[in-house]
Write an enzyme that holds these catalytic residues in place. Structure first.
Site, short mmCIF file in Angstrom:
data_model
loop_
_atom_site.label_atom_id
_atom_site.label_comp_id
_atom_site.label_asym_id
_atom_site.label_seq_id
_atom_site.Cartn_x
_atom_site.Cartn_y
_atom_site.Cartn_z
N PRO A 274 0.86 66.07 41.26
CG PRO A 274 -1.14 67.20 40.79
CD PRO A 274 0.31 67.44 41.13
CE1 TYR A 316 2.77 49.17 41.58
CE2 TYR A 316 1.13 49.62 39.91
CZ TYR A 316 2.35 49.87 40.47
OH TYR A 316 3.15 50.83 39.93
CB CYS A 346 2.15 32.86 27.31
SG CYS A 346 1.47 32.76 25.68
CD GLU A 347 4.42 35.61 32.12
OE1 GLU A 347 4.44 35.05 33.24
OE2 GLU A 347 5.41 35.73 31.40
N1 PLP Z 1 6.25 62.75 41.96
C1 PLP Z 1 7.16 61.75 41.99
C2 PLP Z 1 8.57 62.07 42.31
C3 PLP Z 1 6.75 60.43 41.71
O1 PLP Z 1 7.66 59.45 41.73
C4 PLP Z 1 5.40 60.19 41.40
C5 PLP Z 1 4.92 58.82 41.13
O2 PLP Z 1 5.58 57.85 41.22
C6 PLP Z 1 4.50 61.27 41.35
C7 PLP Z 1 4.96 62.53 41.65
C8 PLP Z 1 3.05 61.08 41.00
O3 PLP Z 1 2.40 60.30 41.91
P1 PLP Z 1 0.82 60.12 41.81
O4 PLP Z 1 0.51 59.67 40.45
O5 PLP Z 1 0.50 59.13 42.85
O6 PLP Z 1 0.22 61.46 42.11
#
Ligand code: PLP
Length: 417
Positions: A274, A316, A346-347
């Site tokens: 996570p 995003y 500047c965008e």
């Molecule tokens: N593990 C991998 C391989 C990832 O690429 C990512 C995010 O891109 C994560 C874990 C963490 O994801 P999140 O922050 O959504 O828990």
């Protein structure tokens, strides 16, 4: 759940008044709540405690050393994706056997450094990478653990840039390739293929995509068991969604309730990665209103933070709540108008919020909520802007955990010829 709350008219982080931090340290300023972050880590730990998984915090979400240290001290491992993240992990003495290393493009020197440090395993994303790791391991006369990252081709219902477990994305390998590599393990004599890795996306609010992915893994495990191949680990990645606006993401408990029965059936040691779930709501970005501007029929609130500080809205189209550090006692009589909250870059794509109802004046401070994950870690020096300072709050104590950059930092690596 987080500890950024109003007491009377002032916004606090834990027991600290945020407007005092803004005037003491300046803006733009990232502020993190230690309690929020650690409680989120505990929530996952508690929800999955029956399986006693290895929880590897995903460093990319926010890689500040002090934050990593706090999590590692509580027993977290780390999920890394570069030599730079390995360097950070080493700096805080993270136990090497709690580090997992993903990324579709690990260089030979990154692989070598990680093998030397003795990471628990590499999450391998292509057959060619497997060959490269085997080659490096041979050179160092070491056997190295790897998990194969499976792209299970599941839809996750997130922004396409946050979808990683679907056909057409660069991540992981298709099932046929993973099966073949598992059955031909002796082709890589310096590798132990010990597990399967999944990471299907980010900001996922329901268990469905994980359930579908793990069911595909179960089928694969059965097939390879028929050939006498057994594994030790299943890493289900990160991706748990959080509340930015009106989302109703599952709690860690609800997620565990849905996914644990399937994980138990595999009888494998479970790894979780996570990032956002731990850090997202543990951080805010403070900023100051520089100008209010009307042009044609539109109102703009121009602030001193920008897309280089927090890229998510521009990149995003992500929504972040924006609230004042001090609520006005008396609402002004001005007719409420919706305003775009924009930065100085500047965008035209440089905005933090669109069409927001805000009662603000020049000099007021605002907070962008939910900025703890993929905030500072995605920041840049675009437009030669200095990266913000970062503050960690523990109760009523504020710690400067990263200084604001100086102009000389901008050019310190440049050479005049
Ligand atoms: N593990 C991998 C391989 C990832 O690429 C990512 C995010 O891109 C994560 C874990 C963490 O994801 P999140 O922050 O959504 O828990």
């Amino acid at each position: 759940m987080h500890y950024f709350k109003y007491k009377r008219n002032d916004l606090y982080c834990e027991d600290t008044v945020l407007k005092n931090l803004a005037s003491r340290f300046g803006t733009p300023l990232y502020v993190y709540s230690a309690r929020t972050m650690l409680e989120h880590f505990s929530k996952i730990k508690e929800a999955f405690k029956e399986l006693d998984p290895l929880i590897c915090y995903s460093v990319k979400a926010n890689s500040n050393l002090s934050l990593l240290q706090l999590l590692v001290d509580k027993g977290a491992g780390l999920d890394i994706v570069s030599g730079g993240e390995l360097y950070r992990a080493k700096k805080i003495n993270c136990f090497s056997k709690k580090i997992v290393y993903a990324s579709v493009g690990k260089t030979e020197s990154e692989i070598r450094n990680a093998v030397k440090y003795g990471v628990l395993m590499f999450n391998v994303e292509s057959p060619a990478e497997l060959v490269r790791i085997n080659h490096v391991a041979c050179g160092l006369a070491k056997r190295v653990n790897v998990a194969l990252r499976l792209n299970p081709d599941v839809e996750v219902g997130a922004h396409s840039y946050l979808t990683t477990g679907k056909q057409g994305t660069k991540f992981g390998m298709d099932i046929a390739t993973v099966r073949r590599l598992l059955l031909q393990r002796e082709a890589h004599p310096y590798l132990n293929i010990v597990g399967i890795h999944l990471h299907v996306g980010s900001q996922i609010i329901k268990a469905g995509p994980y359930v579908r992915a793990v069911k595909k893994v179960q089928k694969l495990l059965k097939e390879i068991a028929g050939e006498g191949v057994y594994l030790e680990y299943l890493n289900i990645g990160g991706g748990l969604g959080i509340v930015y606006d009106k989302e109703k993401p599952q709690t860690a408990k609800e997620f565990a309730h849905k996914i644990m029965p399937l994980l138990k059936e595999t009888k494998l040691k479970i790894i979780l990665e996570p990032g956002r779930f731990i850090m997202g709501n543990a951080g805010v970005l403070l900023m100051k209103v520089l100008y209010i501007k009307h042009s044609y029929n539109k109102q703009f609130v121009i602030v001193d933070a920008a897309m280089n500080d927090l890229l998510r809205p521009s990149f995003y189209g992500a929504y972040h709540r924006i609230i004042p550090l001090t609520k006005r006692r008396k609402k002004s009589n001005q007719k409420k108008r919706l305003a775009d909250i924009v930065g100085p870059v500047c965008e035209s794509g440089d905005f933090l919020g669109k069409e927001r109802e805000l009662d603000v004046d020049e000099g007021d401070y605002l907070a962008v909520l939910g900025a703890g994950a993929y905030g500072f870690s995605m920041s840049s020096n675009y437009n030669s802007r200095l990266r913000a300072a970062e503050i960690l709050i523990k109760g009523n104590k504020a710690y400067l955990i990263r200084e604001r950059e100086l102009y000389q930092d901008l050019i310190s690596k440049e050479r005049l010829i």
